[in-house]
Design an enzyme around this catalytic site. Structure first.
Site, PDB file in Angstrom:
ATOM      1  N   HIS A 159      27.065  49.984  47.896  1.00 49.96           N
ATOM      2  CA  HIS A 159      28.328  50.542  47.331  1.00 49.96           C
ATOM      3  C   HIS A 159      29.463  49.539  47.261  1.00 49.96           C
ATOM      4  O   HIS A 159      30.582  50.267  47.089  1.00 49.96           O
ATOM      5  CB  HIS A 159      28.811  51.710  48.377  1.00 49.96           C
ATOM      6  CG  HIS A 159      27.613  52.788  49.010  1.00 49.96           C
ATOM      7  ND1 HIS A 159      27.260  53.758  48.017  1.00 49.96           N
ATOM      8  CD2 HIS A 159      26.812  52.501  49.768  1.00 49.96           C
ATOM      9  CE1 HIS A 159      26.314  54.475  48.651  1.00 49.96           C
ATOM     10  NE2 HIS A 159      26.033  53.716  49.537  1.00 49.96           N
ATOM     11  N   SER A 286      41.775  31.690  27.946  1.00 48.32           N
ATOM     12  CA  SER A 286      42.679  32.713  27.303  1.00 48.32           C
ATOM     13  C   SER A 286      43.573  32.100  26.260  1.00 48.32           C
ATOM     14  O   SER A 286      44.197  31.145  26.703  1.00 48.32           O
ATOM     15  CB  SER A 286      43.255  33.554  28.111  1.00 48.32           C
ATOM     16  OG  SER A 286      44.210  34.487  27.435  1.00 48.32           O
ATOM     17  N   LYS A 292      43.825  31.587  32.926  1.00 51.34           N
ATOM     18  CA  LYS A 292      42.890  32.171  32.713  1.00 51.34           C
ATOM     19  C   LYS A 292      41.467  31.177  32.678  1.00 51.34           C
ATOM     20  O   LYS A 292      41.625  30.154  31.931  1.00 51.34           O
ATOM     21  CB  LYS A 292      42.406  33.268  31.671  1.00 51.34           C
ATOM     22  CG  LYS A 292      43.428  34.432  31.845  1.00 51.34           C
ATOM     23  CD  LYS A 292      43.001  35.399  33.231  1.00 51.34           C
ATOM     24  CE  LYS A 292      41.960  36.086  32.921  1.00 51.34           C
ATOM     25  NZ  LYS A 292      41.957  37.008  32.017  1.00 51.34           N
ATOM     26  N   GLU A 299      29.414  37.243  31.307  1.00 48.28           N
ATOM     27  CA  GLU A 299      29.719  38.489  30.637  1.00 48.28           C
ATOM     28  C   GLU A 299      28.592  38.918  29.462  1.00 48.28           C
ATOM     29  O   GLU A 299      28.404  39.875  29.149  1.00 48.28           O
ATOM     30  CB  GLU A 299      31.113  38.347  30.151  1.00 48.28           C
ATOM     31  CG  GLU A 299      32.069  38.512  31.403  1.00 48.28           C
ATOM     32  CD  GLU A 299      33.615  38.327  30.874  1.00 48.28           C
ATOM     33  OE1 GLU A 299      34.175  38.952  30.053  1.00 48.28           O
ATOM     34  OE2 GLU A 299      34.117  37.177  31.334  1.00 48.28           O
TER      35      GLU A 299
END
Ligand code: ARG
Length: 471
Positions: A159, A286, A292, A299
């Site tokens: 979880h 970024s 970043k 991804e």
């Protein structure tokens, strides 16, 4: 505008297809990649025709030489594909006919229906072998990460909440199990592909005295003992697209595994976890936020899995409800298969590259796994060994956890008297349960994350994925 037909089937036509129809129906723009398989199929077929007395040896040799020359031209990028000739089969046959008069006999006892089925079966055998190699490389990259972090412990999660401590390598080996099943699945798909369609003709075979087993042998459609394997029903042979679906399903499931691995990596790289860092080579920055560093390769691995699933769905929908046997709809079976193959190869390579640059943040892992609550279940097991039924032990430990929370202290910092008030079976030695190394050593059964078992798994994977491990 209609033109007189130059297509191979043009005999009964007075006009050729409209330009729009040509653009709509051509497949050569994507099936040209089948050329090496198509040529191998034609060489085997013509060898069989000669063997059956339907071609002379001279005609066969001329056909073979012509096909070899065409393949060389294609590989050199010099072949001119013509959409007016629809597909890879007609393009090659036409080019051959221009060079070799005997080529007019090549299509004897053959249809594009059994021809394309053969090309694709050869393609699947090749594609599965390539994917198995690339998966093996990714598995080896994963094993190398495990080897470099043998002593690291982390919390395991259910979880997405901290559950129980595990060796970092145990988590990585869970991924390895997934990837190894994928590799085995591609071997199964290749085995299913290993049946020769040639001789099924358009739907009902041929009246000519061909030898299907000869062709199968020539193309390597043989079992472990070298016996030829030919498909057993001519109608099924030209209608069946199960393999396409099985291949796409194996790719889709591989994609799901990649996506779950990528998701773990993305979480672990976040500031909230910071268990790992990934190399700059597989991350991007970024354009706006200078600080970043984004795990883009992960991804995209997660994103590509959607595409692989989409391809599977396209194929399932394409075939569903088609009357037997061949229908032109089936030409649409190739783009999703090729895309699944190309993307799966890329994904395997990107996973291997991403893993190669992974570094483990040992301090952060050690801090996270030091949470004594991870051993609450061990505390219940402690009571069980004192004769307390597990349900009662679970309840008692729950109360201990609540008490620690209410007093804002760590579980192992509670006074023994307080704990004994909750259950008299807690002895003076109860805090000994929170010794992490001892706790892990007790997880000694097969498949568990204790050091002895993990060492066994290291030995197993090192053997299985070793340089010679091409099973
Ligand atoms: N390009 C076709 C395909 O991929 C080859 C088979 C054509 N057969 C036919 N009967 N028109 O499906």
């Amino acid at each position: 505008m209609a033109k007189s037909s130059q297509a191979s089937w043009g005999g009964r036509f007075t006009a050729g297809p409209a330009d729009l129809m040509l653009r709509f129906s051509e497949s050569v723009s994507f099936d040209c990649r089948l050329a090496p398989f198509d040529i191998a199929g034609s060489k085997a077929h013509s060898a069989m025709l000669a063997h059956a007395g339907l071609l002379t040896a001279k005609e066969r040799d001329a056909i073979h030489a012509g096909l070899d020359a065409i393949l060389a031209e294609i590989e050199a990028g010099k072949f001119r594909w013509d959409v007016k000739l629809e597909d890879v089969h007609m393009n090659i046959e036409r080019a051959l006919t221009k060079r070799v008069p005997a080529a007019a006999k090549l299509h004897t006892a053959r249809s594009r229906n059994d021809q394309v089925a053969t090309d694709m079966r050869l393609f699947f055998k090749h594609a599965c072998a390539v994917l198995r190699d690339r998966l093996l490389a990714a598995e080896r990259a994963l094993l190398a990460v495990a080897q470099a972090s043998r002593d690291v412990l982390i919390p395991g999660y259910t979880h997405l909440q901290r559950a129980q401590p595990v060796q970092f390598a145990h988590h990585l080996f869970a991924w390895l199990e997934m990837l190894d099943r994928d590799r085995a699945r591609f071997a199964e798909v290749a085995a299913h592909a290993n049946w020769c369609p040639l001789g099924a003709g358009a739907i009902a075979g041929t009246t000519l005295p061909i030898d299907r087993e000869f062709t199968a042998k020539a193309l390597g459609f043989v079992d472990a003992k070298g016996r030829p394997q030919v498909t057993q029903n001519s109608m099924d042979t030209v209608a069946d697209r199960d393999l396409f679906i099985e291949f796409a399903a194996a790719c889709a499931l591989f994609g799901v595994h990649l996506s779950r691995i990528a998701e773990d990596l993305i979480l672990w790289m976040s500031a909230e976890f910071k268990f790992i860092d990934l190399s700059d080579a597989f991350c991007t920055g970024s354009s706006l936020m200078p600080q970043k560093k984004n795990p883009d390769s992960c991804e995209l691995l997660r994103g590509k899995s959607a595409r692989l699933q989409g391809n599977l769905h396209t194929l399932l929908t394409l075939v569903k409800g088609l009357p037997l046997t061949y229908n032109r709809d089936l030409q649409e079976d190739k783009p999703p298969v090729f895309d699944s193959f190309d993307q799966s190869v890329l994904c395997a390579d990107v996973l291997a590259g991403t893993l190669a640059g992974l570094t483990v943040n040992r301090d952060r892992c050690a801090a996270a796994v030091a949470d004594p609550a991870l051993l609450a279940t061990d505390l219940a097991d402690y009571l069980v060994l004192k004769g307390v039924p597990f349900r009662e032990a679970h309840h008692a430990v729950g109360a201990v956890v609540r008490l620690a929370e209410n007093n804002a202290v760590q579980l192992d910092h509670l006074p023994t008297e307080e704990v004994q008030k909750i259950h008299p079976a807690f002895g003076a030695d109860w805090v000994g349960v929170f010794d992490l190394n001892r706790a892990l050593a007790k997880r000694a059964g097969t498949g568990m994350p204790g050091p002895a078992q993990v060492a066994r798994q290291f030995a197993r994977w090192e053997k299985q994925l070793g340089a010679k491990a091409r099973n």
